[in-house]
Enzyme design. Structure first.
Site, PDB file in Angstrom:
ATOM      1  N   CYS A   1      20.188 -13.876 -43.906  1.00 34.58           N
ATOM      2  CA  CYS A   1      20.012 -14.216 -45.309  1.00 34.58           C
ATOM      3  C   CYS A   1      18.735 -13.669 -45.923  1.00 34.58           C
ATOM      4  CB  CYS A   1      20.105 -15.723 -45.496  1.00 34.58           C
ATOM      5  SG  CYS A   1      18.943 -16.652 -44.474  1.00 34.58           S
TER       6      CYS A   1
ATOM      7  N   HIS B   1      18.385 -21.265 -45.580  1.00 32.86           N
ATOM      8  CA  HIS B   1      19.066 -20.142 -46.229  1.00 32.86           C
ATOM      9  C   HIS B   1      18.149 -19.568 -47.301  1.00 32.86           C
ATOM     10  CE1 HIS B   1      22.472 -17.703 -47.048  1.00 32.86           C
ATOM     11  NE2 HIS B   1      22.769 -18.222 -48.232  1.00 32.86           N
TER      12      HIS B   1
ATOM     13  N   ASP C   1      24.457 -14.863 -54.135  1.00 29.86           N
ATOM     14  CA  ASP C   1      24.159 -14.968 -52.708  1.00 29.86           C
ATOM     15  C   ASP C   1      24.679 -13.724 -52.010  1.00 29.86           C
ATOM     16  OD1 ASP C   1      23.646 -15.634 -50.130  1.00 29.86           O
ATOM     17  OD2 ASP C   1      24.629 -17.598 -50.191  1.00 29.86           O
TER      18      ASP C   1
END
Lengths: 655, 320
Positions: A406, A450, A466
């Site tokens: 991430c 995250h 994202d």
């Protein structure tokens, strides 16, 4: 001075065991430089004592006394503070065992063991350490008890130790609940020098790797309203604006500017309660996007929640969030400038690519975002084992390694957006969580950490993008581990998770009821008794009152006249009388057995066995100076077998 | 019900037990409707104690004493106490005999196996003391010579509790000399009707035949002393003594001597019941008789001694 009696073998062994269990909770935490010598000292002393009961000469003991402080100073730098202090205590306790040969020394060693044991609570107040401490206390008390007896078996001592602990429990609970607590600690317990894993306000490639393999809970959430779908469960933490080529950071001064961000809520609000594990940082987590700040915290302009104090203990707060929102429709000029900032002289290839997109799509943000996501979707791999990146980390990642998790994706994506002229920022936090069906709450673990991006679009405000979800939708759907590989690690096996769910429930209770029981909650304790806000005197009074009642009860119980001998017979007869009482013919205390027998004969004329029982009892009790144990057993069994019909009221009255 | 048990002490001899039952039955034929006091009187005699009957005149005190003497084949003397009575009137006197030229002791009425001391509270304390001393020592000393009283030696004393003018009630300490104190009370209507309808008591007394020989009585007394009092029973007796000393309305509780008397009486009662061991019921049966006259109520207490004794019995638990 009169010398104290020498220890017997058992007394020494129990004392040594007490010393051992006292240092046990410290062993894992102590550096091996200290823990290995401490253990060796205890073991050697044990062996030495088995061979002879001779006292150790001073020339062995003295250098050891000097050695340990040196080792501690060598490792910690000084002798004071929580860590070196407890290490010194452990070492000195082990040394005390060396010279423990008589009862007085043993007593001192055991008392000091209790202190060392207690100091373990300075580091950890979890449930398991408490259970361990209680078990260790039993051994300490057994050792203390053994000093007063000349037994050769340790089991009775252990039993009396456990008994002593059990009897002390009500008093301990009373003191726990009622002893006046200070709103602030009496002494500043120094913080752990080693920071716990947790979200930081800095993100460089690789910093989150430690988090993603840490399975400890970060916080727990109970939703009052319906739970948003899992792919909307973005728990917002620190928002990172500044990029220096290698790391994303948060401008310190932004935190001190509590701007009420302009949020327009679309759709439903979600209210819930968060219980945050101690992180020793300022960050509070909330579901994107929080609509208010909990007490003692402020909501920054970027919607991140900052507590005024470090989260050193578990804290709990209520929150309201809006999963669907328009954030900052009119972009603040300062924010725009921050959100477009890029370090000069880094990542030329990424800049060139973004410039090309900008020209090609005439600055249309939607198309640029799609192009970037397409690129990531196409050729990138999600893995927790990301290769190291060089100076131009974004370039390296985008064009060479193309493997990461991430933080790599969000960092690269945000960089590209800024280079293409779209205001963007990195948001860190947690994504998803695990729903514990048993307790009906969500637990979010460190491994759910995250990072994602937010871009500002005209008319839509800050929009969450994202990029990790683009390359690995699983990450958002199932979690980091599932995304990284097909097989879950062994500790996430189904059967283990079932146990862990239960354990988590117990831990949660422990945190709620024990660790979080603070001055504020204590003050509201006496509310049911009409005291609105219990002050120290009231609490003290309540504690003294309850404590003396408990002590009085215990004294009464302990000083009760001992039961006369022949207890088994008395117990059996008492049982017979209870059965009679239940059936409707209660014995008067001053009633002799023959009188009672005549009375029940009138109530149950047909129960011949009953008369026989009375005859047996009278015979055993009064016709023998010392009744035969076997006959008592027979009588006991006969009483156990007795079944009585309930007396009819008429019969009972006639009796 | 005791057949299955093998008590440590042996059960009473059936022949003796039958004779004892017969003796009680015979006394009950003369003293009508008074089975319980008669049983207590027998228990007192078996236990070797002296009996105090405290009741109104005319309820059969003297008859009971007479019947006991006749049934037990004991020599009997009755002393009617008056305030002008001197110790020598009861114990006897040494008289100079001209023929032998020496003093000769003439035994008084006390020299009998069963002595009925009627209206003992009419005598002066001096005379009372002489009697009580004789009771305790079972011997008397006159002019330096000691004279043994016959064996067995029982005193049955009576006392009128109502008519107090010109009397010297026995002091509490003297009451302790009597093992048992019983009341006879009026007979119940049926017994009274039977009494009125039947012939003269004196005739009946004359018809009584001895049921127990002196030897048998001695044997029974030793058997009574061997009746087992188990530790549990001793506990109970002790609890009663302790409770009497702790009772709020009792100034002076039971002495250890009272405890011994209680236990002896309970043993005798158990023996009368045909048991070789004591049970709490035996203690409860004799307790009012043994304890009531020994309890000294506190000044503020308005409760009678009998009530206090009953209260103790109701309060003290029997085991557990």
């Amino acid at each position: 001075m009169k010398s104290s009696p020498a220890l017997t073998g058992l007394q020494f062994r129990l004392t040594a065991a007490a010393v051992f269990v006292a240092v046990l909770p410290h062993l894992l935490r102590l550096p091996s430089l200290i823990s290995v010598p401490v253990l060796a000292l205890i073991a050697l002393r044990w062996l030495q004592r088995r061979r002879s009961t001779k006292r150790l000469p001073a020339w062995i003991k003295l250098p050891l006394v000097l050695l340990f402080p040196v080792l501690i100073v060598f490792h910690y730098g000084n002798l004071f503070g929580r860590e070196p202090g407890s290490a010194l205590a452990c070492a000195m306790l082990a040394l005390k065992l060396l010279e423990t040969d008589n009862r007085r020394d043993a007593r001192a060693a055991i008392c000091f063991s209790a202190f060392v044991l207690m100091s373990a609570l300075l580091f950890d107040q979890g449930m398991w350490i408490t259970v361990l401490l209680c078990a260790a206390l039993v051994i300490l008390l057994a050792a203390l008890r053994a000093l007063e007896s000349a037994r050769t078996q340790w089991l009775p001592d252990l039993r009396s130790g456990a008994f002593a602990l059990a009897t002390a429990l009500p008093l301990a609970l009373c003191a726990f609940v009622l002893f006046p607590r200070l709103a602030s600690p009496l002494w500043g317990a120094p913080n752990d020098t080693t920071a716990r894993t947790g979200l930081g306000d800095r993100m460089a490639p690789g910093t989150m790797q430690e988090l993603l393999i840490d399975d400890s809970p970060a916080f727990r959430v109970v939703f009052d309203t319906t739970t948003p779908p899992r792919d909307k469960l973005y728990w917002r933490g620190p928002v990172l604006w500044q990029f220096d080529g290698s790391a994303w950071t948060r401008p310190e001064w932004l935190a001190s500017r509590p701007g009420d961000g302009d949020v327009r809520v679309r759709g439903d609000r979600v209210s819930y309660e968060v219980t945050l594990e101690p992180s020793e940082r300022h960050w509070l987590l909330a579901l994107d996007v929080p609509l208010l700040a909990p007490q003692g915290a402020v909501r920054g302009a970027d919607m991140s929640l900052v507590s005024r104090t470090h989260v050193d203990d578990p804290i709990r707060y209520r929150m309201v969030s809006a999963p669907d929102y328009v954030l900052e429709p009119m972009l603040d000029p300062l924010h725009r400038r921050l959100a477009l900032q890029l370090p000069t002289g880094f990542d030329p290839r990424a800049r060139a690519l973004a410039q090309r997109w900008h020209d090609e799509f005439h600055g249309d943000p939607n198309r640029i975002i799609n192009a970037a996501l397409d690129m990531i979707r196409g050729e990138f791999t999600y893995t927790l084992n990301a290769p190291l990146l060089g100076r131009d980390s974004v370039d390296d990642f985008l064009f060479d390694t193309r493997r990461g998790f991430c933080e790599h994706f969000s960092s690269a994506f945000t960089f590209l957006m800024r280079a293409a002229g779209i205001p963007a920022r990195v948001v860190t936090g947690y994504q998803g969580g695990y729903f514990n069906k048993l307790g009906n709450y969500w637990v979010v673990r460190q491994s759910d950490a995250h990072a994602w991006s937010e871009v500002w679009l005209q008319g839509l405000g800050w929009v969450r993008v994202d990029p990790t979800a683009a390359v690995s939708p699983q990450r958002v759907q199932a979690g980091a581990h599932a995304a990284a590989g097909a097989s879950a690690p062994w500790y996430q096996a189904d059967w283990l998770m079932a146990i862990r769910n239960r354990m988590d429930l117990v831990n949660r209770f422990w945190n709620d009821a024990i660790v979080q029981f603070n001055a504020l909650r204590q003050q509201s304790l006496l509310t049911p008794f009409g005291v609105d806000k219990a002050e120290y005197p009231q609490l003290m009074l309540a504690m003294l009152a309850l404590g003396s009642v408990l002590l009085g009860l215990f004294a009464w119980w302990a000083m009760r006249a001992p039961k006369p001998a022949g207890d088994a017979l008395d117990a059996a007869y008492a049982r017979l009388c209870r059965k009679l009482a239940r059936a409707g013919a209660a014995r008067d205390r001053a009633e002799g057995p023959l009188t009672l027998a005549m009375r029940v004969a009138a109530t149950w004329p047909a129960q011949h066995g009953l008369q026989d029982l009375f005859a047996q009892y009278v015979g055993l009790r009064y016709a023998h100076a010392l009744p035969d144990p076997e006959r008592i057993q027979n009588f006991t069994r006969a009483v156990a077998r007795l079944r009585l019909p309930v007396a009819t009221p008429a019969a009972a009255q006639s009796s | 019900m005791n057949t299955r048990l093998a008590p440590v002490a042996s059960a009473p001899d059936p022949v003796l037990a039958a004779a004892l039952e017969r003796a009680q039955a015979q006394v009950n034929r003369v003293v009508l409707g008074k089975a319980a006091p008669v049983r207590l009187a027998f228990a007192c005699i078996l236990a070797g104690g002296h009996l105090l009957i405290e009741d109104l005149p005319g309820v059969g005190k003297t008859t009971l004493a007479h019947a006991l003497a006749a049934t037990l084949d004991l020599s009997f003397q009755r002393i009617q106490f008056t305030s002008d009575m001197l110790p020598s009137d009861i114990i006897g006197v040494s008289v100079y005999e001209r023929e032998s030229g020496a003093f000769k002791f003439h035994p008084g009425p006390l020299f009998a196996q069963l002595v009925l001391a009627d209206e003992i509270n009419r005598a002066t304390p001096k005379t009372q003391s002489a009697l009580l001393e004789a009771m305790a020592e079972q011997q008397i000393t006159v002019d330096g010579a000691t004279h043994k009283l016959p064996t067995p030696f029982f005193v049955v004393a009576t006392q009128n509790p109502v008519e107090l003018a010109g009397t010297y009630p026995l002091p509490d300490s003297q009451l302790d000399r009597f093992m048992l104190r019983i009341g006879l009370d009026y007979p119940d209507p049926a017994a009274e009707r039977a009494l009125l309808a039947s012939s003269d008591r004196r005739e009946l007394l004359a018809q009584l035949t001895p049921c127990l020989s002196t030897a048998q009585l001695a044997h029974m007394r030793s058997a009574t002393a061997a009746v087992l009092a188990s530790p549990a029973l001793i506990d109970y007796v002790q609890a009663l003594l302790a409770a009497s000393r702790a009772h709020a309305q009792i100034r002076v509780g039971l002495s250890p001597r009272a405890g011994l008397a209680l236990l002896a009486a309970a043993r005798a009662y158990a023996f009368l019941e045909g048991r070789a061991y004591c049970v709490p019921e035996d203690v409860q049966a004799v307790f009012p008789g043994v304890a009531a006259h020994r309890l000294i109520p506190s000044a503020s207490s308005s409760t009678s001694r009998d009530r206090l004794a009953a209260d103790l019995l109701a309060k003290v638990p029997v085991r557990n």
